[in-house]
Enzyme design. Structure first.
Site, PDB file in Angstrom:
ATOM      1  N   GLU A  60     -17.392 -54.361  23.742  1.00 29.96           N
ATOM      2  CA  GLU A  60     -16.608 -54.012  24.791  1.00 29.96           C
ATOM      3  C   GLU A  60     -16.737 -55.010  25.861  1.00 29.96           C
ATOM      4  OE1 GLU A  60     -12.998 -52.749  26.812  1.00 29.96           O
ATOM      5  OE2 GLU A  60     -13.566 -52.909  24.786  1.00 29.96           O
ATOM      6  N   HIS A  63     -16.179 -58.744  25.455  1.00 32.04           N
ATOM      7  CA  HIS A  63     -14.693 -58.987  25.381  1.00 32.04           C
ATOM      8  C   HIS A  63     -14.108 -59.013  26.779  1.00 32.04           C
ATOM      9  CE1 HIS A  63     -10.564 -59.171  24.130  1.00 32.04           C
ATOM     10  NE2 HIS A  63     -10.173 -57.946  24.369  1.00 32.04           N
ATOM     11  N   HIS A 125      -0.324 -55.001  22.275  1.00 31.13           N
ATOM     12  CA  HIS A 125      -1.204 -55.637  23.161  1.00 31.13           C
ATOM     13  C   HIS A 125      -1.729 -56.993  22.200  1.00 31.13           C
ATOM     14  CE1 HIS A 125      -5.718 -56.356  24.656  1.00 31.13           C
ATOM     15  NE2 HIS A 125      -4.955 -56.451  25.656  1.00 31.13           N
ATOM     16  N   HIS A 214       3.321 -52.762   6.717  1.00 34.13           N
ATOM     17  CA  HIS A 214       2.626 -53.985   6.698  1.00 34.13           C
ATOM     18  C   HIS A 214       2.516 -55.024   5.537  1.00 34.13           C
ATOM     19  CE1 HIS A 214       0.305 -57.077   8.577  1.00 34.13           C
ATOM     20  NE2 HIS A 214      -0.736 -56.939   7.946  1.00 34.13           N
ATOM     21  N   HIS A 276      -8.866 -62.971   9.398  1.00 36.53           N
ATOM     22  CA  HIS A 276      -7.508 -62.421   8.993  1.00 36.53           C
ATOM     23  C   HIS A 276      -6.752 -62.524  10.625  1.00 36.53           C
ATOM     24  CE1 HIS A 276      -4.212 -60.692   6.976  1.00 36.53           C
ATOM     25  NE2 HIS A 276      -4.162 -59.544   7.914  1.00 36.53           N
TER      26      HIS A 276
END
Length: 302
Positions: A60, A63, A125, A214, A276
């Site tokens: 975290e 990032h 987001h 999805h 991905h």
């Protein structure tokens, strides 16, 4: 003194850093590191650098650090481009979009940490961050096209391909949202085998429905991009910009489908999951470039 070569390197640097922002966000979600810094933002567990650093906190923090660096580099790119090549019609709007959406992305991320937003909001987001990435990506492509080595400036895209591409953009964006929703609702392994569990096709709960949606959108995306690719290659075979661009998009969607399938088959292998995210990031960037070319065509008709 302004040098085009320096601006090119700055554009490449900004694009690479924005790519790492995308991958970092995916890594945070895939490793369950969203709460690595507790509910503190911009501090981490109430400190600039907490004493206790488990792997989730490190992910975290990393990032957040990369996101902060990206803001600095993108601002540097925007200011330099605005000052030196602002005469190019798309530079100023792209500059505003890239910085604006980067800030919105940071605020949504902060809100997720502080107020624990529901997954349907959190799924936005990734889509917001893709718009910011694509703006930087487009600025870089424009910078590289200044030397007139490409055919994009003289390209005229006719209405059929424009319609196919606009629909492709909408379909891909919806697929991206459902993919982000899969991550944020912890539905990556829901709904059984890939492509569908033939022994039990009907979804049974919310997680199944999210995963089912999805996969359905991913199938539609693949078919639509294939149709668009065939049309583009058939009707614009003499134009390298269209031929290479739509070929790259078709290859990227194939890789996207493969990594999506492997994610399910391997119980969400982290490396595959990051690829991905990488492939969809650059696929969306390519679609954004097609939109730029189509807007230039529309402008030339007026």
């Amino acid at each position: 003194m302004f040098r085009k070569q320096n601006l090119k390197w700055l554009g490449v640097l900004a694009t690479i850093i924005m790519t790492f922002v995308q991958l970092g966000g995916a890594l945070v979600t895939k490793t369950g590191s969203e709460d690595g810094c507790g509910s503190s933002w911009p501090l981490c567990n109430g400190a600039l650098l907490p004493e206790n650093l488990p792997i989730q906190t490190i992910i975290e923090l990393s990032h957040r650090a990369v996101s902060a660096i990206s803001l600095i580099v993108v601002l540097w790119l925007v200011i330099t481009a605005w000052k030196n090549i602002g005469y190019i019609k798309e530079i100023k709007p792209l500059s505003i979009i890239s910085v604006g959406f980067l800030l919105v992305q940071a605020l949504v991320g902060a809100a997720a940490v502080i107020w624990q937003q529901n997954p349907y909001v959190l799924a936005l987001h990734f889509g917001i961050s893709l718009i910011s990435f694509s703006s930087v990506f487009l600025m870089t492509l424009i910078i590289f096209s200044i030397d007139k080595k490409y055919e994009a400036d003289i390209l005229f895209i006719h209405k059929p391909l424009r319609i196919l591409t606009w629909l492709m953009a909408i379909i891909v964006y919806l697929t991206i949202y459902t993919g982000a929703l899969v991550r944020h609702t912890k539905s990556s392994l829901a709904y059984g085998a890939w492509p569908i569990p033939f022994d039990d096709i009907v979804p049974h709960n919310a997680h199944d429905w999210v995963q089912f949606s999805h996969r359905g959108m991913a199938f539609i995306t693949f078919i639509w991009i294939m149709i668009t690719f065939i049309h583009a290659i058939k009707n614009y075979s003499d134009n390298r910009t269209v031929r290479y661009g739509y070929t790259a998009s078709f290859i990227l969607v194939i890789l996207q489908v493969i990594t999506g399938a492997l994610s399910v088959i391997t119980n969400v292998n982290l490396i595959i999951a990051l690829f991905h995210a990488l492939f969809i990031t650059y696929l969306f960037g390519m679609i954004a470039y097609f939109i730029l070319l189509m807007l230039r065509t529309t402008r030339s008709l007026k």
